[in-house]
Design a protein around this motif. Structure first.
Motif, mmCIF file in Angstrom:
data_model
loop_
_atom_site.group_PDB
_atom_site.id
_atom_site.type_symbol
_atom_site.label_atom_id
_atom_site.label_comp_id
_atom_site.label_asym_id
_atom_site.label_seq_id
_atom_site.Cartn_x
_atom_site.Cartn_y
_atom_site.Cartn_z
ATOM 1 N N GLN A 49 -7.684 1.399 -0.536
ATOM 2 C CA GLN A 49 -6.889 2.241 -0.228
ATOM 3 C C GLN A 49 -6.564 2.116 1.371
ATOM 4 O OE1 GLN A 49 -8.888 6.258 -0.106
ATOM 5 N NE2 GLN A 49 -7.162 6.945 -1.473
ATOM 6 N N GLY A 50 -5.146 2.066 1.653
ATOM 7 C CA GLY A 50 -4.550 1.898 2.803
ATOM 8 C C GLY A 50 -4.446 0.418 3.128
ATOM 9 N N GLU A 51 -4.485 -0.449 2.218
ATOM 10 C CA GLU A 51 -4.693 -1.884 2.471
ATOM 11 C C GLU A 51 -3.294 -2.496 1.672
ATOM 12 O OE1 GLU A 51 -8.084 -5.051 2.225
ATOM 13 O OE2 GLU A 51 -7.498 -4.229 0.314
ATOM 14 N N MET A 52 -3.026 -3.318 2.243
ATOM 15 C CA MET A 52 -1.772 -4.289 1.728
ATOM 16 C C MET A 52 -2.198 -5.511 1.515
ATOM 17 S SD MET A 52 2.045 -4.638 3.134
ATOM 18 C CE MET A 52 3.373 -5.458 2.310
ATOM 19 N N LYS A 177 -0.590 6.391 -5.622
ATOM 20 C CA LYS A 177 -1.900 5.773 -4.851
ATOM 21 C C LYS A 177 -1.919 4.449 -4.924
ATOM 22 C CE LYS A 177 -5.875 8.015 -6.165
ATOM 23 N NZ LYS A 177 -6.369 8.690 -5.151
ATOM 24 N N LEU A 178 -1.259 3.807 -5.938
ATOM 25 C CA LEU A 178 -1.172 2.246 -5.968
ATOM 26 C C LEU A 178 0.194 1.800 -6.267
ATOM 27 C CD1 LEU A 178 -2.757 -0.283 -6.202
ATOM 28 C CD2 LEU A 178 -3.239 -0.041 -8.523
ATOM 29 N N HIS A 199 8.521 -1.206 4.499
ATOM 30 C CA HIS A 199 8.447 -0.015 3.801
ATOM 31 C C HIS A 199 7.159 0.193 3.118
ATOM 32 C CE1 HIS A 199 12.215 1.406 4.772
ATOM 33 N NE2 HIS A 199 13.082 0.769 3.854
ATOM 34 N N PHE A 200 6.888 -1.083 2.378
ATOM 35 C CA PHE A 200 5.607 -1.174 1.913
ATOM 36 C C PHE A 200 4.360 -1.093 2.984
ATOM 37 C CE2 PHE A 200 8.311 -3.485 -1.058
ATOM 38 C CZ PHE A 200 8.349 -2.626 -2.142
ATOM 39 N N ASP A 205 0.065 2.108 5.124
ATOM 40 C CA ASP A 205 -0.622 3.263 6.406
ATOM 41 C C ASP A 205 -0.641 4.672 6.025
ATOM 42 O OD1 ASP A 205 -0.743 0.798 7.708
ATOM 43 O OD2 ASP A 205 1.355 1.068 8.609
ATOM 44 N N MET A 206 -0.118 5.183 4.913
ATOM 45 C CA MET A 206 -0.200 6.184 4.623
ATOM 46 C C MET A 206 -1.095 6.700 3.600
ATOM 47 S SD MET A 206 4.027 7.852 4.388
ATOM 48 C CE MET A 206 4.338 7.162 3.000
#
Ligand SMILES: Nc1ncnc2c1ncn2[C@@H]1O[C@H](COP(=O)(O)OP(=O)(O)OP(=O)(O)O)[C@@H](O)[C@H]1O
Ligand SMILES: [Mg+2]
Length: 317
Positions: A49-52, A177-178, A199-200, A205-206
């Motif tokens: 979560q919160g990770e790219m 969520k994903l 944007h991604f 970050d959200m």
């Protein structure tokens, strides 16, 4: 809307975990001779979560198949192996069919996925005429700098860059969520490509997990947290973005070769090309191009942890 997510899932665990994924095609040659094309083997990817996370690989390495495998939209002649876990529970075909387009969204590579005969607004709202859906659309349009009038236009009336923002908006309407984005930047100039990547990043970050699939290592390094390097259908390295600051902190000879081929490191390319699936050597697929190759490289190469990342090379230390 998030009914599928189990409360028992620990948010520190990966939101998406792909273990030992394989995808092969069965083909019939002349006569009834059957051949197997093992396009993806031993693929491991995790997204939190919160990770790219960016999966970087060259053309034909199996990147789109990876995305389609997770989304449950592989072609009929494909067979998938391994396990995909989403929020701590196996992502079966039945489950993905329920949540795809909602909790899990794919931003496809091409804007041809937009319906040319449907106006943008109804297309993004997926037919929902309710006030909530309309308000949410307004909010998303503001975020992606699309004017309200765009709602009443058809895809052909928009520029390529605007259509791409529409594709991203289509994915965002459900607060996923994903997010899986398959080559979101080709054909875009650098400025627009950077904005699309930003944007991604913002989605991550959200709080969403974001998996971006790209051939553009430089762009990926600017926005992602982790990079998964893909070669001929196999993951060869998983590294933090910081590991790319110096060649020595990288692990796999192919990743190091990619590093040296970057413009700021002098465009040093190695000889040879990625092997086609039908001509794959036993063991490490990169061995034929590797200066560190030894006899042991033709054996099965395990995926192992090394210095905070992972690598599939027996010589890496
Ligand atoms: N339906 C199919 N039947 C047989 N082989 C296929 C099929 N779909 C894809 N392949 C093969 O699988 C390999 C990987 O394809 P994929 O589209 O995932 O590559 P990619 O990494 O996304 O490439 P690109 O960067 O060009 O988009 C290719 O060699 C392709 O020829
Ligand atoms: Mg592709």
């Amino acid at each position: 809307m998030m009914e599928e997510t189990k409360k028992t899932w620990n948010e520190k665990e990966p939101i998406l975990k792909i273990e030992n994924m394989s995808i092969r095609f069965t083909q019939y040659d002349r006569g009834m001779h059957q051949t197997e094309l093992p396009v993806i083997r031993n693929l491991d990817v995790e997204v939190r979560q919160g990770e790219m996370v960016a999966v970087v690989g060259s053309s034909g390495s199996g990147k789109s198949l990876l995305a389609h495998g997770v989304m449950g939209v592989l072609p009929y002649n494909a067979v998938m192996g391994g396990t995909i876990t989403y929020c701590g529970e196996e992502l079966t075909q039945k489950r993905i069919e329920k949540i795809r387009g909602k909790e899990i969204v794919l931003v496809p590579q091409s804007t041809v996925y937009l319906n040319p005969l449907m106006k943008i607004g109804p297309q993004i709202r997926k037919g929902d005429k309710g006030i909530q859906a309309r308000n949410r659309l307004r909010e998303i349009f503001r975020r992606y700098e699309l004017k309200e009038e765009v709602e009443d236009l058809y895809p052909f009336e928009l520029s390529g860059g605007m259509n791409r923002r529409v594709l991203i908006s289509t994915a965002m309407i459900e607060s996923p969520k994903l997010v899986i984005a398959d080559e979101p930047t080709p054909g875009l100039d650098l400025k627009v490509a950077k904005r699309a990547m930003a944007h991604f990043r913002e989605l991550a970050d959200m709080g969403a997990g974001v998996l971006v699939i790209t051939h553009d290592l430089e762009l990926a390094l600017e926005v992602a947290d982790r990079i998964v390097v893909f070669y001929a259908g196999t993951t060869v390295e998983e590294a933090a973005v910081e590991d790319f600051e110096r060649e020595e902190t990288l692990r796999h000879p192919y990743t190091k070769a990619l590093w040296r081929a970057m413009p700021k490191h002098g465009f040093q390319f190695i000889k040879g090309t990625q092997p086609y699936v039908k001509d794959l050597p036993a063991g490490c697929p990169f061995a034929p191009r590797c200066s560190q190759r030894t006899g042991a490289c033709s054996q099965e190469i395990p995926w192992r942890e090394l210095r905070g990342g992972s690598v599939r090379c027996i010589h890496a230390e």
